[in-house]
Design a protein around this motif. Structure first.
Motif, PDB file in Angstrom:
ATOM      1  N   SER A  15      39.774  50.292 157.041  1.00 50.35           N
ATOM      2  CA  SER A  15      40.641  50.698 155.944  1.00 50.35           C
ATOM      3  C   SER A  15      40.312  49.836 154.737  1.00 50.35           C
ATOM      4  O   SER A  15      39.586  48.867 154.842  1.00 50.35           O
ATOM      5  CB  SER A  15      42.102  50.489 156.344  1.00 50.35           C
ATOM      6  N   THR A  16      40.882  50.193 153.613  1.00 52.91           N
ATOM      7  CA  THR A  16      40.672  49.365 152.430  1.00 52.91           C
ATOM      8  C   THR A  16      41.412  48.046 152.560  1.00 52.91           C
ATOM      9  O   THR A  16      41.107  47.105 151.857  1.00 52.91           O
ATOM     10  CB  THR A  16      41.162  50.091 151.167  1.00 52.91           C
ATOM     11  N   ARG A  17      42.377  47.962 153.436  1.00 52.18           N
ATOM     12  CA  ARG A  17      43.175  46.745 153.562  1.00 52.18           C
ATOM     13  C   ARG A  17      42.890  45.972 154.848  1.00 52.18           C
ATOM     14  O   ARG A  17      43.066  44.774 154.899  1.00 52.18           O
ATOM     15  CB  ARG A  17      44.667  47.095 153.528  1.00 52.18           C
ATOM     16  N   ARG A  18      42.494  46.674 155.906  1.00 45.56           N
ATOM     17  CA  ARG A  18      42.288  46.003 157.194  1.00 45.56           C
ATOM     18  C   ARG A  18      41.620  46.960 158.161  1.00 45.56           C
ATOM     19  O   ARG A  18      41.538  48.158 157.924  1.00 45.56           O
ATOM     20  CB  ARG A  18      43.618  45.541 157.760  1.00 45.56           C
ATOM     21  N   ARG A  19      41.171  46.412 159.263  1.00 48.56           N
ATOM     22  CA  ARG A  19      40.614  47.251 160.327  1.00 48.56           C
ATOM     23  C   ARG A  19      41.767  47.914 161.066  1.00 48.56           C
ATOM     24  O   ARG A  19      42.835  47.334 161.220  1.00 48.56           O
ATOM     25  CB  ARG A  19      39.787  46.406 161.273  1.00 48.56           C
ATOM     26  N   LEU A  20      41.516  49.117 161.543  1.00 44.36           N
ATOM     27  CA  LEU A  20      42.579  49.897 162.165  1.00 44.36           C
ATOM     28  C   LEU A  20      42.291  50.162 163.629  1.00 44.36           C
ATOM     29  O   LEU A  20      41.146  50.414 164.006  1.00 44.36           O
ATOM     30  CB  LEU A  20      42.733  51.244 161.452  1.00 44.36           C
ATOM     31  N   SER A  21      43.333  50.166 164.421  1.00 45.42           N
ATOM     32  CA  SER A  21      43.217  50.625 165.804  1.00 45.42           C
ATOM     33  C   SER A  21      43.108  52.150 165.764  1.00 45.42           C
ATOM     34  O   SER A  21      43.328  52.783 164.720  1.00 45.42           O
ATOM     35  CB  SER A  21      44.456  50.206 166.594  1.00 45.42           C
ATOM     36  N   GLU A  22      42.843  52.738 166.908  1.00 42.64           N
ATOM     37  CA  GLU A  22      42.735  54.199 166.962  1.00 42.64           C
ATOM     38  C   GLU A  22      44.050  54.866 166.559  1.00 42.64           C
ATOM     39  O   GLU A  22      44.058  55.846 165.812  1.00 42.64           O
ATOM     40  CB  GLU A  22      42.312  54.641 168.362  1.00 42.64           C
ATOM     41  N   GLN A  23      45.170  54.339 167.020  1.00 37.06           N
ATOM     42  CA  GLN A  23      46.476  54.904 166.668  1.00 37.06           C
ATOM     43  C   GLN A  23      46.754  54.751 165.175  1.00 37.06           C
ATOM     44  O   GLN A  23      47.258  55.680 164.525  1.00 37.06           O
ATOM     45  CB  GLN A  23      47.586  54.229 167.474  1.00 37.06           C
ATOM     46  N   VAL A  67      42.563  62.800 141.595  1.00 33.87           N
ATOM     47  CA  VAL A  67      41.496  61.827 141.847  1.00 33.87           C
ATOM     48  C   VAL A  67      41.118  61.112 140.554  1.00 33.87           C
ATOM     49  O   VAL A  67      41.001  59.883 140.523  1.00 33.87           O
ATOM     50  CB  VAL A  67      40.263  62.505 142.496  1.00 33.87           C
ATOM     51  N   THR A  68      40.943  61.860 139.495  1.00 33.78           N
ATOM     52  CA  THR A  68      40.577  61.236 138.224  1.00 33.78           C
ATOM     53  C   THR A  68      41.650  60.264 137.767  1.00 33.78           C
ATOM     54  O   THR A  68      41.353  59.132 137.392  1.00 33.78           O
ATOM     55  CB  THR A  68      40.332  62.307 137.141  1.00 33.78           C
ATOM     56  N   THR A  69      42.897  60.683 137.818  1.00 37.83           N
ATOM     57  CA  THR A  69      44.002  59.812 137.414  1.00 37.83           C
ATOM     58  C   THR A  69      44.067  58.580 138.306  1.00 37.83           C
ATOM     59  O   THR A  69      44.198  57.450 137.824  1.00 37.83           O
ATOM     60  CB  THR A  69      45.339  60.585 137.464  1.00 37.83           C
ATOM     61  N   ALA A  70      43.967  58.795 139.602  1.00 35.12           N
ATOM     62  CA  ALA A  70      44.069  57.685 140.555  1.00 35.12           C
ATOM     63  C   ALA A  70      42.945  56.681 140.371  1.00 35.12           C
ATOM     64  O   ALA A  70      43.177  55.466 140.424  1.00 35.12           O
ATOM     65  CB  ALA A  70      44.056  58.235 141.980  1.00 35.12           C
ATOM     66  N   MET A  71      41.754  57.163 140.129  1.00 29.68           N
ATOM     67  CA  MET A  71      40.596  56.267 140.005  1.00 29.68           C
ATOM     68  C   MET A  71      40.688  55.375 138.773  1.00 29.68           C
ATOM     69  O   MET A  71      40.048  54.337 138.702  1.00 29.68           O
ATOM     70  CB  MET A  71      39.306  57.081 139.981  1.00 29.68           C
ATOM     71  N   MET A  72      41.477  55.779 137.805  1.00 29.61           N
ATOM     72  CA  MET A  72      41.630  54.980 136.586  1.00 29.61           C
ATOM     73  C   MET A  72      42.735  53.932 136.719  1.00 29.61           C
ATOM     74  O   MET A  72      42.928  53.128 135.831  1.00 29.61           O
ATOM     75  CB  MET A  72      41.950  55.890 135.387  1.00 29.61           C
ATOM     76  N   ASP A 106      45.659  49.376 140.332  1.00 30.99           N
ATOM     77  CA  ASP A 106      46.016  48.854 141.642  1.00 30.99           C
ATOM     78  C   ASP A 106      44.774  48.165 142.240  1.00 30.99           C
ATOM     79  O   ASP A 106      43.689  48.749 142.242  1.00 30.99           O
ATOM     80  CB  ASP A 106      46.460  50.038 142.509  1.00 30.99           C
ATOM     81  N   PRO A 107      44.896  46.950 142.751  1.00 32.59           N
ATOM     82  CA  PRO A 107      43.735  46.251 143.331  1.00 32.59           C
ATOM     83  C   PRO A 107      43.079  47.026 144.475  1.00 32.59           C
ATOM     84  O   PRO A 107      41.861  46.951 144.657  1.00 32.59           O
ATOM     85  CB  PRO A 107      44.313  44.925 143.844  1.00 32.59           C
ATOM     86  N   ASP A 108      43.877  47.782 145.236  1.00 29.32           N
ATOM     87  CA  ASP A 108      43.300  48.581 146.309  1.00 29.32           C
ATOM     88  C   ASP A 108      42.500  49.756 145.757  1.00 29.32           C
ATOM     89  O   ASP A 108      41.505  50.173 146.350  1.00 29.32           O
ATOM     90  CB  ASP A 108      44.390  49.066 147.265  1.00 29.32           C
ATOM     91  N   VAL A 109      42.919  50.295 144.619  1.00 26.69           N
ATOM     92  CA  VAL A 109      42.140  51.346 143.955  1.00 26.69           C
ATOM     93  C   VAL A 109      40.844  50.739 143.424  1.00 26.69           C
ATOM     94  O   VAL A 109      39.766  51.327 143.560  1.00 26.69           O
ATOM     95  CB  VAL A 109      42.944  52.016 142.814  1.00 26.69           C
ATOM     96  N   GLU A 110      40.931  49.561 142.852  1.00 27.64           N
ATOM     97  CA  GLU A 110      39.723  48.890 142.359  1.00 27.64           C
ATOM     98  C   GLU A 110      38.722  48.696 143.492  1.00 27.64           C
ATOM     99  O   GLU A 110      37.528  48.940 143.332  1.00 27.64           O
ATOM    100  CB  GLU A 110      40.079  47.547 141.731  1.00 27.64           C
ATOM    101  N   ARG A 170      33.688  50.664 146.179  1.00 27.60           N
ATOM    102  CA  ARG A 170      33.049  51.291 147.347  1.00 27.60           C
ATOM    103  C   ARG A 170      32.465  52.654 146.983  1.00 27.60           C
ATOM    104  O   ARG A 170      31.354  52.997 147.393  1.00 27.60           O
ATOM    105  CB  ARG A 170      34.058  51.459 148.476  1.00 27.60           C
ATOM    106  N   ILE A 171      33.224  53.434 146.234  1.00 26.99           N
ATOM    107  CA  ILE A 171      32.754  54.767 145.828  1.00 26.99           C
ATOM    108  C   ILE A 171      31.530  54.626 144.930  1.00 26.99           C
ATOM    109  O   ILE A 171      30.525  55.319 145.111  1.00 26.99           O
ATOM    110  CB  ILE A 171      33.886  55.554 145.140  1.00 26.99           C
ATOM    111  N   GLY A 172      31.597  53.717 143.972  1.00 25.26           N
ATOM    112  CA  GLY A 172      30.461  53.487 143.078  1.00 25.26           C
ATOM    113  C   GLY A 172      29.224  53.054 143.829  1.00 25.26           C
ATOM    114  O   GLY A 172      28.109  53.525 143.549  1.00 25.26           O
ATOM    115  N   ARG A 173      29.382  52.170 144.797  1.00 21.66           N
ATOM    116  CA  ARG A 173      28.236  51.718 145.601  1.00 21.66           C
ATOM    117  C   ARG A 173      27.647  52.854 146.418  1.00 21.66           C
ATOM    118  O   ARG A 173      26.437  52.960 146.571  1.00 21.66           O
ATOM    119  CB  ARG A 173      28.662  50.573 146.524  1.00 21.66           C
ATOM    120  N   GLU A 174      28.523  53.682 146.962  1.00 22.20           N
ATOM    121  CA  GLU A 174      28.041  54.813 147.759  1.00 22.20           C
ATOM    122  C   GLU A 174      27.258  55.797 146.889  1.00 22.20           C
ATOM    123  O   GLU A 174      26.187  56.262 147.288  1.00 22.20           O
ATOM    124  CB  GLU A 174      29.220  55.521 148.441  1.00 22.20           C
ATOM    125  N   ILE A 175      27.781  56.101 145.721  1.00 24.29           N
ATOM    126  CA  ILE A 175      27.079  57.027 144.833  1.00 24.29           C
ATOM    127  C   ILE A 175      25.765  56.407 144.364  1.00 24.29           C
ATOM    128  O   ILE A 175      24.731  57.068 144.329  1.00 24.29           O
ATOM    129  CB  ILE A 175      27.988  57.459 143.671  1.00 24.29           C
TER     130      ILE A 175
END
Length: 195
Positions: free
Chosen positions: A9-17, A114-119, A122-126, A131-136
């Protein structure tokens, strides 16, 4: 994708649940967006739609912008990443840009969100923006080939981010942006050695 990456996750690793809960939340976010748009979306509404407590939703997502950015990241990450061996670098770059631009083109409420959110600030959005920029960048770099000009790569990245803003401002649809990006990529790469 490895199991380890699947539950990251953007904040931590997740269990399957936990990963299942996040999947339900991101799916519910799209449902709520369809009826309420980004301005009417709340994390609490998404939690209700997903059948989880609001407090649980907030343990995964700090804001509605974070939630929507995560939806986009997951869709981008799910796109096949294989660069076709055939075709030249211009065709490969155009294919990458088209795929990314059309990722949310058939869902106008999600596209605008998406456009609004990406702007957002929030540190988690940053974190997701990075991550999105690196992937692209990685996809464009691979499409350009091993001996590409870094200035061309940067110009293509700027074209993509500018197109995202342009679509988000309502000047053109994401489908129209996909066509514009192809034209822009061809102009940027005019005269480049076809790799």
């Amino acid at each position: 994708m490895s199991t380890k990456g699947k539950f990251e996750s953007t904040r931590r690793r997740l269990s399957e649940q936990q990963a299942e809960t996040v999947d339900r939340l991101t799916t519910a976010a799209v449902t709520v967006l369809r009826t309420n748009g980004f301005s009417g979306l709340t994390v609490r509404m998404v939690a209700t739609e997903a059948g989880v407590a609001a407090a649980t939703a907030y343990t995964y997502f700090s804001s509605k912008s974070h939630l929507v950015a995560e939806v986009f990241w997951r869709r981008l990450n799910a796109l096949p990443h294989e660069t076709p061996a055939d075709g030249d670098s211009v065709e490969r770059v155009c294919d990458v840009l088209r795929q990314v631009a059309l990722l949310v083109s058939d869902e106008p409420e999600l596209a605008a969100a998406v456009t609004t959110a990406m702007m957002g600030d929030d540190p988690d959005v940053e974190h997701l923006r990075i991550r999105i920029g690196r992937e692209i960048r990685a996809r464009l770099s691979e499409a350009l080939g091993p001996r590409h000009d870094p200035d061309v790569l940067e110009a293509l990245e700027i074209a993509w981010s500018g197109a995202l803003v342009r679509a988000g401002m309502g000047y053109e649809s994401y489908a129209q942006i996909a066509e514009r990006l192809e034209t822009t990529a061809k102009l940027i790469m005019a005269g480049q050695r076809k790799a």
